[in-house]
Design an enzyme around this catalytic site. Structure first.
Site, PDB file in Angstrom:
ATOM      1  CB  SER A 171      34.407  20.394  39.100  1.00  0.00           C
ATOM      2  OG  SER A 171      35.652  21.015  38.799  1.00  0.00           O
TER       3      SER A 171
ATOM      4  CG  HIS B  25      33.876  24.085  13.804  1.00  0.00           C
ATOM      5  ND1 HIS B  25      34.258  22.949  14.486  1.00  0.00           N
ATOM      6  CD2 HIS B  25      33.441  24.955  14.757  1.00  0.00           C
ATOM      7  CE1 HIS B  25      34.062  23.132  15.786  1.00  0.00           C
ATOM      8  NE2 HIS B  25      33.576  24.338  15.963  1.00  0.00           N
TER       9      HIS B  25
END
Length: 455
Positions: free
Chosen positions: A27, A228
């Site tokens: 959700s 990253h």
């Protein structure tokens, strides 16, 4: 015509009749913005052949119908979706959807919930048939990363855990390995004897916005460098793997990370950051950092690596620059002013590879000018759809291919490299919308000159 054996194997791998996907936290925002759209696109392209169940679960009290109506998706894909509130009873719900030998659990949850959720899934009886997908950050520091790995490993083996770093699924990032190991013109010079420095920029023009509460507890080094940018640097500098198998690639990245150290660092914070909603009024969190690292192995010893990353800067973009050493002061470089050759990898927002060379101007005499040769994804693959990162990562996880996922040892080594600087609180300030000047080195590649190439 005889079919290619590899193609037949790929088709066989992509029949997922015995698999189901379970999104924990379905959700939430990640499922709405990324996961369901990526799965819908995979379904549309036929990549999820045979998959018959995508199950969402969360605290919200949706029915299956209201859950399906949340998304703008085709009716045939919507039929794959169902919803179950909470974890208790989820096994029975899954059984009603079919008999599955593989269950892919995507933990679209806050990072602090990863370990407790894994333990709850284990208590519910899920075991060898389960794969867990989690997203960075993997811990807050070395100690918390080790604790997370320990808790996950109590119920699931390492080959069942898929740690997502979505940068690794970008086509421009994957092309780094092809560039390095499929082109004989570059392989012999990919070392500190010929390369002067490696430089990485990861700039964001936006402020922290709705991520302020998370970001203030992390900072840009934890948010960008540890995951990253360390992964980008590893792919760019690791030794050749013996094969493209996930474990062979991971072994080389791990060996490289063991040789890295931070030599210098400066920290900055944009003016007005402390006024952002969710930020502590006395926060010392850095929103910009510049680092110098070393790689102490035979290939790279003596060559500096520079990293700059931050928010609220003058432009947005991620790029890698490889600057080669200057030529001797002979022939065309007698005065020492001939620019060094450079290779620029543009990762985002416009992907490409640019090679800077020197060439002769037309006409009498010899006048040298800079020339850029560019390979742009938008031109080379104009007729092909470049898959969004989550499409590739979800498909690989369903297939059990861990090549683009981060291992536990890589994660812990990255934290270990950065641990000496994580406790620093010193910083200077900069104005939003402007990129700070150099604070570790003044030898920065002018990445701005390439902003319109491939743009």
């Amino acid at each position: 015509m005889r079919k290619d054996k590899k193609a037949e194997e790929t088709l066989e791998l992509m029949n997922f009749t015995d698999s189901a996907i379970v999104i924990l936290g379905a959700s939430g925002d990640l499922a709405n913005r990324k996961l369901i759209p990526a799965l819908a696109r995979l379904h549309q392209t036929g990549s999820l052949k045979g998959l018959s169940a995508i199950i969402g679960t969360g605290r919200s009290g949706f029915t299956t119908e209201s859950f399906r109506n949340k998304f703008d998706i085709p009716p045939d894909f919507a039929q794959l979706l169902s919803y179950h509130q909470g974890i208790p009873g989820i096994r029975a719900h899954i059984r009603k959807r079919g008999k599955f030998s593989r269950l892919i659990f995507f933990l679209a949850l806050p990072p602090k919930a990863y370990a407790p959720m894994a333990e709850e899934l284990k208590r519910e009886g899920f075991g060898e048939e389960a794969l867990l997908i989690i997203e960075k950050p993997f811990g807050y520091d070395l100690a918390s990363a080790r604790e997370l790995d320990t808790r996950l490993s109590r119920g699931f083996q390492e080959h069942q855990i898929f740690r997502i770093d979505h940068y690794l699924a970008k086509e421009a990032v994957q092309n780094i390995l092809v560039f390095r190991f499929a082109n004989s013109v570059f392989y012999p010079v990919w070392n500190s004897r010929y390369i002067e420095s490696i430089q990485i920029n990861a700039f964001e023009s936006g402020k922290v916005e709705n991520r302020a509460q998370y970001f203030d507890g992390a900072g840009i080094v934890r948010d960008m460098v540890q995951n990253h940018l360390m992964q980008l640097l590893s792919l760019l500098t690791m030794e050749p793997p013996v094969s493209l198998d996930a474990e062979d690639i991971r072994a080389q990245k791990t060996a490289l990370l063991k040789t890295m150290k931070v030599q210098k660092m400066c920290r900055m914070q944009y003016e007005g950051y402390r006024d952002e909603k969710g930020v502590a009024p006395d926060s010392t969190t850095e929103t910009y950092a510049e680092l110098q690292l070393s790689i102490d192995n035979f290939r790279w010893t003596g060559m500096p690596v520079y990293i700059r990353t931050g928010k609220a800067l003058g432009r947005k973009g991620t790029e890698i620059g490889v600057r080669f050493r200057s030529l001797p002061r002979l022939l065309f470089n007698k005065d020492g002013d001939l620019p060094s050759n450079q290779i620029i990898f543009k990762i985002q927002p416009s992907e490409g590879i640019i090679l800077d060379l020197s060439s002769k101007n037309p006409g009498e005499g010899i006048q040298i000018r800079d020339t850029s040769m560019a390979f742009c994804y938008r031109d080379a693959f104009a007729k092909e759809e470049i898959p969004e990162a989550y499409q590739r990562l979800l498909l690989d996880a369903i297939k059990g291919d861990r090549t683009l996922f981060v291992g536990a040892q890589e994660t812990e080594l990255s934290w270990k490299i950065l641990e000496p600087i994580l406790s620093r609180t010193d910083f200077t300030t900069y104005k939003p919308g402007r990129t700070p000047g150099p604070c570790v080195t003044d030898q920065w590649i002018d990445f701005d000159r390439y902003k319109d190439i491939c743009g």
